[in-house]
Design an enzyme around this catalytic site. Structure first.
Site, PDB file in Angstrom:
ATOM      1  CG  ASP A 155     -11.945  -2.707  -0.606  1.00 57.78           C
ATOM      2  OD1 ASP A 155     -11.113  -3.622  -0.825  1.00 57.78           O
ATOM      3  OD2 ASP A 155     -11.687  -1.502  -0.787  1.00 57.78           O
TER       4      ASP A 155
ATOM      5  CG  ASP B 170      -1.865  -1.149   1.243  1.00 58.42           C
ATOM      6  OD1 ASP B 170      -2.678  -1.239   0.307  1.00 58.42           O
ATOM      7  OD2 ASP B 170      -1.793  -1.986   2.161  1.00 58.42           O
TER       8      ASP B 170
END
Lengths: 219, 256
Positions: free
Chosen positions: B131, B12
Site C-alpha cells: 500500500d 474486500d
C-alpha cells in the site's frame, strides 16, 4: 461401479481444487489424497502441481516402484500437473534427485532476460498439434488454441516430439504444454485453474480412469 | 508470446461480507463473497482476490471457511490476504483451497516471512501487497503504509518492492492509497516506477473508475501485468466481459 483415484500429497499447497474438479466430473469417482501410493488398488493417479521438485521427489522415492508397476503393467492412467508433469522427466535444474523417467529429457529454468518475467505466471495460449485432437483421448474435444493458467519457473525440454500434444510459447522459448504417451499424460499448466478449457482436460482424464475401473471393478 | 493481461476483481471481505470504502475507510456493503465470485468467474474474471479486513478475533476461521466455499465454486486462481502473519496462517488457507496468499503488514514487519513462504510453497504462491502513498521525503516519492493504510512506515516503496522480489515474492499487488476509491484512475507513475524496477508481475490497484483507466495502466512498456478493480464491478458500472472486449479492440492481449 466406482473408480478410485489418488492424488499424491507432497505435503504443501492446494490439493483442494483438483479434488473438487474431479468430483465435479462424475460422482463415480472416489478421490483420495494421501502421501502413500496404494499399489494395485487405484484406477488412476494424479501428481499435483504444488511444491518444489526436491521435496516432491523425496516423497516419490518410496512410492516410485509401486507407481511404475501400476503404470506399466496395469496401464493405469496417470496425470502430472505442472511440477507433477516435470516429475515425469529424468531430472530437474530445480533440485536434486531423479524423476520418474516416464519421459526422456530434463527440466530447465526459464532464462530471465529481455523483460521476460519469471515465474511464467498467468494466462497463455496452448496450441494443439494438428493430429492431437484425433489421436489422443486426452485431447478429445479441445479447441486448436485456447488459454490456460500457468505458474512455473521451470519447463521440460522434451527430447521426443512424438509425445508432445501441445506447445506454448513464452518469450523466445517454446515448451511442451501437453504431453502424452498412451496412459501417461502431463500438462505444464493447471487444468483445475483454467476454466472451461481445463475442465475438458480433467473430464477426458476422468473418463480414462473410469474405463480403467471397468476393466477390473474393485467396488 | 506475451501473457494475457489479467483483470482481477477484488473482494474486500469483512465479517463474511464484501465491503468497499474510500481511502480505505467509510465502508459500505456490496454483497456475498461466494455469489460475487461465481458471477465474476462467469463474466470472464482471470483471477480473484479476497482481502479479509475483519477486525474480529474470528479472523482465522473466516478465512478458512472463505477459502473452502470459494474453492468449491471457482476454476480460476484465487488469492487470499489480510492478517496472514505466519507460515501456519498461510498453510491454513492454501490447504483449504486458496492458490496464493497475499502478505502486507506482516511482511514489512518481518521480511523473512516472504522467504519462508516462498521456500515452502513456491514463489508462485506468494503475493506481496504494497500500500503506497505519495511522500516527498521518500527517495522514489512513494512510501509504504501498513495496518490497512493507516500507518506510514517511511519505507521507500521501490526499495521494498525490490527487497520483496529478492526474498522470493512471485507478484506485487500495488495499491495507491491516494487513489483508492477516488475513481480518478490508477496511479500510473507509481505503477511504472515499480514495474520498471522488478522482474515479477505487478498488479495495479486503486482508483479505477472508468473503462479507459484499464487501458491506461495496461498499455506500453513498464506497465502493469494485471489490473485490479472493485467498486466498478460490484456496483455494476462495468462488466468484466465489456472491459475485455474494449481492451482487445485497443490491441491489448486479453483472454476472451
Amino acid at each position: 461401479m466406482c473408480a478410485l483415484i489418488q492424488i499424491l500429497d507432497y505435503g504443501s499447497g492446494n490439493l483442494f481444487s483438483i479434488k473438487d474438479s474431479l468430483n465435479r466430473v462424475s460422482p463415480q469417482l472416489k478421490v483420495k489424497i494421501s502421501t502413500d501410493y496404494e499399489e494395485g488398488r487405484m484406477d488412476g493417479l494424479v501428481l499435483p502441481g504444488v511444491g518444489s521438485f526436491s521435496s516432491a521427489q523425496r516423497l516419490l522415492v518410496k512410492n516410485r516402484p509401486a507407481i511404475l508397476r501400476d503404470v506399466s503393467t496395469k496401464k493405469m492412467p496417470i496425470l502430472g500437473i505442472c511440477l507433477g508433469m516435470q516429475l515425469m522427466f529424468e531430472k530437474s535444474e530445480e533440485g536434486k534427485g531423479i524423476g520418474l523417467k516416464l519421459f526422456k529429457g530434463n527440466v530447465v529454468r526459464f532464462e530471465s532476460k529481455q523483460n521476460l518475467k519469471v515465474p511464467h505466471m498467468g494466462w497463455n495460449r496452448v496450441l494443439l498439434k494438428k493430429d492431437a485432437m484425433d489421436n489422443s483421448n486426452f485431447c478429445y474435444d479441445l479447441p486448436a488454441s485456447d488459454w490456460a493458467y500457468f505458474a512455473h519457473s521451470f519447463f521440460p525440454e522434451a527430447t521426443d516430439g512424438n509425445f508432445i500434444n501441445a506447445t506454448t510459447r513464452y518469450g523466445n522459448q517454446t515448451f511442451p504444454s501437453i504431453i502424452q504417451n498412451d496412459n501417461i499424460v502431463g500438462t505444464q499448466f493447471h487444468p483445475e485453474k483454467s476454466g472451461d478449457f481445463g475442465f475438458k482436460i480433467i473430464s477426458n482424464f476422468a473418463r480414462a480412469v473410469i474405463s480403467q475401473a471397468e476393466k477390473d471393478p474393485a467396488c | 508470446m506475451p501473457l494475457a493481461k489479467r483483470i482481477i476483481p477484488c473482494l474486500d471481505v469483512k465479517n463474511g461480507e464484501v465491503v468497499k470504502g474510500t481511502h480505505f475507510v467509510s465502508l459500505r456493503s456490496a454483497g456475498d463473497p461466494v455469489e460475487l465470485a461465481k458471477k465474476y468467474r462467469k463474466d470472464g474474471a482471470d483471477e480473484l482476490m479476497f482481502l479479509d479486513i475483519s477486525a474480529s478475533t474470528e479472523k482465522r476461521k473466516t478465512k478458512v471457511n472463505l477459502a473452502r466455499s470459494v474453492a468449491k465454486e471457482l476454476d480460476i486462481p484465487f488469492t487470499i490476504g489480510g492478517g496472514i502473519s505466519s507460515v501456519s496462517d498461510a498453510r491454513n488457507v492454501l490447504t483449504n483451497g486458496a492458490d496464493k496468499v497475499s502478505v502486507n503488514t506482516s511482511a514489512v514487519a518481518n521480511p523473512s516471512l516472504v522467504s519462508d513462504l516462498a521456500d515452502i510453497f513456491g514463489a508462485q504462491c506468494v503475493v506481496v501487497a504494497i500500500d503506497a502513498k505519495r511522500n516527498s521525503n521518500s527517495g522514489s516519492g512513494f512510501s509504504v503504509c501498513t495496518y490497512g493504510g493507516s500507518f506510514d512506515t517511511g519505507l521507500d516503496a521501490v526499495q521494498w518492492a525490490k527487497a520483496a522480489e529478492k526474498r522470493g515474492a512471485g507478484e506485487i499487488l500495488l495499491t495507491s492509497i491516494d487513489r483508492d476509491g477516488t475513481k480518478l484512475g490508477y496511479d500510473s507513475e507509481l505503477t511504472r516506477r515499480i514495474a520498471s524496477q522488478v522482474s515479477i508481475p505487478v498488479i495495479a490497484s486503486g482508483g479505477c473508475g472508468e473503462i479507459k483507466h484499464f487501458y491506461e495502466i495496461l498499455r506500453g512498456t513498464n506497465c502493469a501485468d494485471a489490473a485490479l478493480a472493485a467498486s466498478v464491478f460490484h456496483y455494476g458500472e462495468l462488466k468484466i466481459s465489456q472491459v475485455k472486449r474494449y481492451l482487445l479492440k485497443k490491441g491489448i492481449e486479453v483472454r476472451v
